[in-house]
Enzyme design. Structure first.
Site, mmCIF file in Angstrom:
data_model
loop_
_atom_site.group_PDB
_atom_site.id
_atom_site.type_symbol
_atom_site.label_atom_id
_atom_site.label_comp_id
_atom_site.label_asym_id
_atom_site.label_seq_id
_atom_site.Cartn_x
_atom_site.Cartn_y
_atom_site.Cartn_z
ATOM 1 C CB THR A 110 -0.748 0.231 1.465
ATOM 2 O OG1 THR A 110 -1.222 0.397 1.268
ATOM 3 C CG2 THR A 110 -0.511 0.009 2.325
ATOM 4 C CE LYS A 156 -6.127 1.030 3.065
ATOM 5 N NZ LYS A 156 -6.309 0.066 2.333
ATOM 6 C CG ASP A 184 -9.999 -4.677 -2.927
ATOM 7 O OD1 ASP A 184 -9.909 -4.084 -2.923
ATOM 8 O OD2 ASP A 184 -10.513 -5.858 -3.322
ATOM 9 C CG PHE A 234 -13.055 6.628 3.638
ATOM 10 C CD1 PHE A 234 -12.815 5.792 4.863
ATOM 11 C CD2 PHE A 234 -12.609 6.244 1.942
ATOM 12 C CE1 PHE A 234 -12.124 4.245 5.018
ATOM 13 C CE2 PHE A 234 -12.130 4.446 1.627
ATOM 14 C CZ PHE A 234 -11.975 3.561 3.158
ATOM 15 C CG ASP A 259 -17.258 5.247 6.465
ATOM 16 O OD1 ASP A 259 -17.367 4.289 6.276
ATOM 17 O OD2 ASP A 259 -16.834 5.949 6.919
ATOM 18 N NE ARG A 266 -9.191 -0.360 5.263
ATOM 19 C CZ ARG A 266 -10.359 0.468 5.809
ATOM 20 N NH1 ARG A 266 -11.354 0.728 6.282
ATOM 21 N NH2 ARG A 266 -10.914 0.987 4.320
#
Ligand code: ITT
Length: 192
Positions: free
Chosen positions: A8, A13, A69, A149, A152, A178
């Site tokens: 990434t 993250k 993903d 984001f 949401d 996540r």
């Protein structure tokens, strides 16, 4: 130290995971290893796309690696937008257009059940492992809230009467897809 690449360029993250693993593993970004390739997500499942990312790095750099993903699955839309979540309305990352398309497609629909899903593919000592995190909820009929984001503002997690966009980042991170997948990954790494 065992080097592990996170496929990434999202520093946020990476920091989340780095904060949770101890000093036995050196976490690297794509930038750190000089990888500027556009790894195309051509899979039709989250698992395939996560795997495409980690396998690409492993084959090219021979380094252990993980990729993730994520997306939104809506039952009444047969699991759509799914792997197309980021570009559901055409343009990559146009969240307002994506939300509008979901609401239009669910117009008059009473089954609003949906879930966010994250799949992580980890290649560790050359072997692939998968970690899956989901959060169940429902799709609102109109957006509400301005934090977060993506989808949401229209996603209300089960057990709450507010949307993800009305939650603090910390609260969302306690229950999100996540966070759950990352926790499984971190647990795995901490036993190595
Ligand atoms: P990458 O470049 O890292 O792939 P991305 O934004 O596509 O960034 P994800 O693969 O994690 O990141 O998510 C794909 C899409 O799914 C994302 O653009 C959103 O539309 C949606 N999504 C994923 N996680 C979300 C979340 O926590 N809240 C809202 N929408 C989310």
């Amino acid at each position: 130290m065992h080097k592990l690449v996170f496929a990434t360029n999202n520093r946020h993250k990476l920091d989340e995971v780095a904060a949770k693993i101890d000093g036995k593993i050196e976490l690297l970004t794509l930038n750190d290893i000089g990888c500027y390739d556009d790894i195309e997500e051509t899979g039709t499942t989250f698992k395939q796309n996560a795997s495409i990312k980690s396998q690409f790095i492993y084959k090219k750099y021979n380094l252990d690696c993980f990729g993730d993903d994520s997306g939104l699955e809506i039952d009444a839309l047969n699991g759509q937008p799914g792997v197309y979540s980021a570009r559901y309305a055409g343009e990559h990352g146009n969240h307002a257009a994506n939300i509008k398309k979901v609401l239009d497609n669910l117009e008059g629909e009473t089954n609003r059940k949906a879930r966010f899903r994250t799949v992580i593919s980890l290649i560790w000592n050359g072997e692939e492992h998968f970690f899956d995190g989901t959060v169940e909820g429902t799709i609102r009929t109109a957006p509400s809230g301005s934090d977060g984001f993506g989808y949401d503002p229209i996603f209300e997690p089960d057990g709450y009467n507010i949307t993800f966009a009305e939650m603090s980042m910390d609260a969302k991170n306690q229950i999100s897809h996540r966070a759950k997948a990352m926790e499984l990954l971190v647990n795995f790494l901490s036993t190595r």
